[in-house]
Write an enzyme that holds these catalytic residues in place. Structure first.
Site, PDB file in Angstrom:
ATOM      1  NE  ARG A 103      -3.859   0.572   1.938  1.00 22.24           N
ATOM      2  CZ  ARG A 103      -5.082   0.635   2.480  1.00 22.24           C
ATOM      3  NH1 ARG A 103      -5.297   1.378   3.549  1.00 22.24           N
ATOM      4  NH2 ARG A 103      -6.091  -0.042   1.958  1.00 22.24           N
ATOM      5  CG  HIS A 130      -8.452  -0.003  -2.702  1.00 26.35           C
ATOM      6  ND1 HIS A 130      -7.643  -1.069  -2.366  1.00 26.35           N
ATOM      7  CD2 HIS A 130      -9.139   0.320  -1.565  1.00 26.35           C
ATOM      8  CE1 HIS A 130      -7.835  -1.378  -1.097  1.00 26.35           C
ATOM      9  NE2 HIS A 130      -8.737  -0.551  -0.589  1.00 26.35           N
ATOM     10  CD  GLN A 133     -13.080  -2.140  -0.371  1.00 29.40           C
ATOM     11  OE1 GLN A 133     -12.205  -2.009   0.473  1.00 29.40           O
ATOM     12  NE2 GLN A 133     -14.240  -2.731  -0.107  1.00 29.40           N
ATOM     13  CG  ASP A 218     -13.504   6.190  -1.056  1.00 33.05           C
ATOM     14  OD1 ASP A 218     -13.484   6.065   0.174  1.00 33.05           O
ATOM     15  OD2 ASP A 218     -12.466   6.126  -1.766  1.00 33.05           O
ATOM     16  CB  CYS A 258     -13.933   0.986   0.211  1.00 35.87           C
ATOM     17  SG  CYS A 258     -13.333   2.689   0.302  1.00 35.87           S
ATOM     18  NE  ARG A 287     -10.184  -5.382   0.820  1.00 37.66           N
ATOM     19  CZ  ARG A 287      -9.419  -4.363   1.199  1.00 37.66           C
ATOM     20  NH1 ARG A 287      -9.953  -3.297   1.750  1.00 37.66           N
ATOM     21  NH2 ARG A 287      -8.105  -4.373   1.000  1.00 37.66           N
TER      22      ARG A 287
HETATM   23  N1  NVA Z   1      -9.920   6.604  -1.427  1.00 39.16           N
HETATM   24  C1  NVA Z   1      -9.555   6.200  -0.091  1.00 39.16           C
HETATM   25  C2  NVA Z   1      -9.787   4.742   0.109  1.00 39.16           C
HETATM   26  C3  NVA Z   1      -9.463   4.232   1.488  1.00 39.16           C
HETATM   27  C4  NVA Z   1      -9.631   2.744   1.650  1.00 39.16           C
HETATM   28  C5  NVA Z   1      -8.091   6.555   0.143  1.00 39.16           C
HETATM   29  O1  NVA Z   1      -7.280   6.359  -0.766  1.00 39.16           O
HETATM   30  O2  NVA Z   1      -7.775   7.050   1.224  1.00 39.16           O
HETATM   31  N1   CP Z   2     -11.173  -0.194   2.651  1.00 41.61           N
HETATM   32  C1   CP Z   2      -9.904  -0.251   3.062  1.00 41.61           C
HETATM   33  O1   CP Z   2      -8.975  -0.491   2.284  1.00 41.61           O
HETATM   34  O2   CP Z   2      -9.737  -0.037   4.401  1.00 41.61           O
HETATM   35  P1   CP Z   2      -8.383   0.174   5.190  1.00 41.61           P
HETATM   36  O3   CP Z   2      -7.827   1.508   4.784  1.00 41.61           O
HETATM   37  O4   CP Z   2      -8.778   0.147   6.642  1.00 41.61           O
HETATM   38  O5   CP Z   2      -7.423  -0.930   4.850  1.00 41.61           O
END
Ligand code: NVA
Ligand code: CP
Length: 301
Positions: A103, A130, A133, A218, A258, A287
């Site tokens: 990540r 992502h 997800q 989101d 998500c 997930r």
């Molecule tokens: N769009 C959000 C998703 C978090 C799971 C982010 O990138 O922070």
């Molecule tokens: N939806 C998701 O990826 O959650 P986290 O940021 O908690 O991993």
């Protein structure tokens, strides 16, 4: 050749369907107490340059349930955080572990990492995409409403990493995607153009949601955009998903997010808590199951 999962396009539509079927089977097996030690003695490396609850816990619990183990690697404690090149980290780690999940911020980092890795690399969220997800989201739709093919899906809010993965999902699962974003926050134009046969921009959230079977949103400010939070609130305030907006959707439409969610911003508290419409807890749980299926697929590909 080593297979990676950096976007949904790295697997064929048939392979993705197989992963979702396997995820549903693994979920049933876990619930019935059937043990599965397919990953005995295998190790997953997990690099997190951003925060996470669901992703970390689902990958770590998933590896343990399959008889393997997972290593949490943060830039605070590894040499990656002190500037060791991605290419070097990839070559070293992939000689020690069996699979790597990352990540990070720039999507190009996971691409570079994968280029130098001997083992499968999984994108666990970048600024661009992502995809993990979406495996959970599709599994959730299949469980609640059947196959997404031919369905109408609405994406409301930011044209962000999740929206980009919904665009890829529309292509891979053959559904229609309607996107409603404030001006200036639309998804990547090249990605929209490449998928214009099934993805369209709508002028208002109500237009996007009209008759939709599945509505998703989101946060308005993603990780790394914390400084823009206040300014974004102004631009996005007409884009909240609530019961009023859902009244334009199909009668049995479901809502996904998500998570983490900001109640009173992108979603109303009443809607996210309405179990008749909101499937966010199943979505979060999936997930776990869908990533176990993904890891088994990549290990055996
Ligand atoms: N769009 C959000 C998703 C978090 C799971 C982010 O990138 O922070
Ligand atoms: N939806 C998701 O990826 O959650 P986290 O940021 O908690 O991993």
């Amino acid at each position: 050749m080593t297979r990676h999962f950096l976007t949904l396009l790295d697997l064929s539509a048939d392979e993705l369907k197989q992963v979702i079927d396997d995820a549903i089977r693994l979920k049933a097996e876990l619930r019935s107490g059937t043990l599965n030690d397919s990953f005995k003695n295998r190790v997953l490396g997990m690099i997190f340059e951003k925060s996470s609850t669901r992703t970390r816990v689902s990958f770590e619990a998933g590896m343990t349930q399959l008889g393997g183990s997972a290593l949490f690697l943060s830039p605070r404690d590894t040499q990656l955080g002190r500037g060791e090149p991605v290419e070097d980290s990839a070559r070293v780690l992939s000689r020690m572990v069996d699979m790597i999940m990352i990540r990070t911020f720039k999507h190009s980092v996971v691409k570079r990492f994968a280029e130098y890795s001997r083992v499968p690399v999984i994108n666990a969220l970048t600024d661009g995409y992502h995809p993990c997800q979406l495996l959970a989201d599709v599994q959730t739709f299949v469980e609640h409403r059947g196959q997404p093919q031919g369905k109408a899906v609405a994406w409301i809010g930011d044209g962000n990493n999740m929206c980009h993965s919904y665009i890829n999902a529309a292509r891979q699962w053959d559904f229609e995607l309607r996107v409603a974003c404030p001006q200036g926050f639309e998804p990547d134009s090249a990605l929209m153009e490449a998928n214009r046969d099934r993805v369209k921009l709508c002028a208002t959230p109500a237009e996007a949601v009209s008759g939709a079977d599945w509505v998703a949103t989101d946060v308005w400010a993603s990780m790394g955009q914390e400084d823009e939070q206040a300014e974004r609130l102004e631009h996005f305030k007409a884009f909240q998903v609530d019961h009023e907006l859902m009244s334009h959707a199909a009668k049995d439409a479901i809502f996904m997010h998500c998570l983490p969610a900001h109640r009173g911003e992108e979603v109303s508290a009443e809607l996210i808590e309405d179990d008749q419409v909101s499937v966010v807890w199943d979505e979060a749980e999936n997930r776990l199951h869908s990533q176990k299926a993904l890891m088994l697929f990549l290990a055996n590909a």
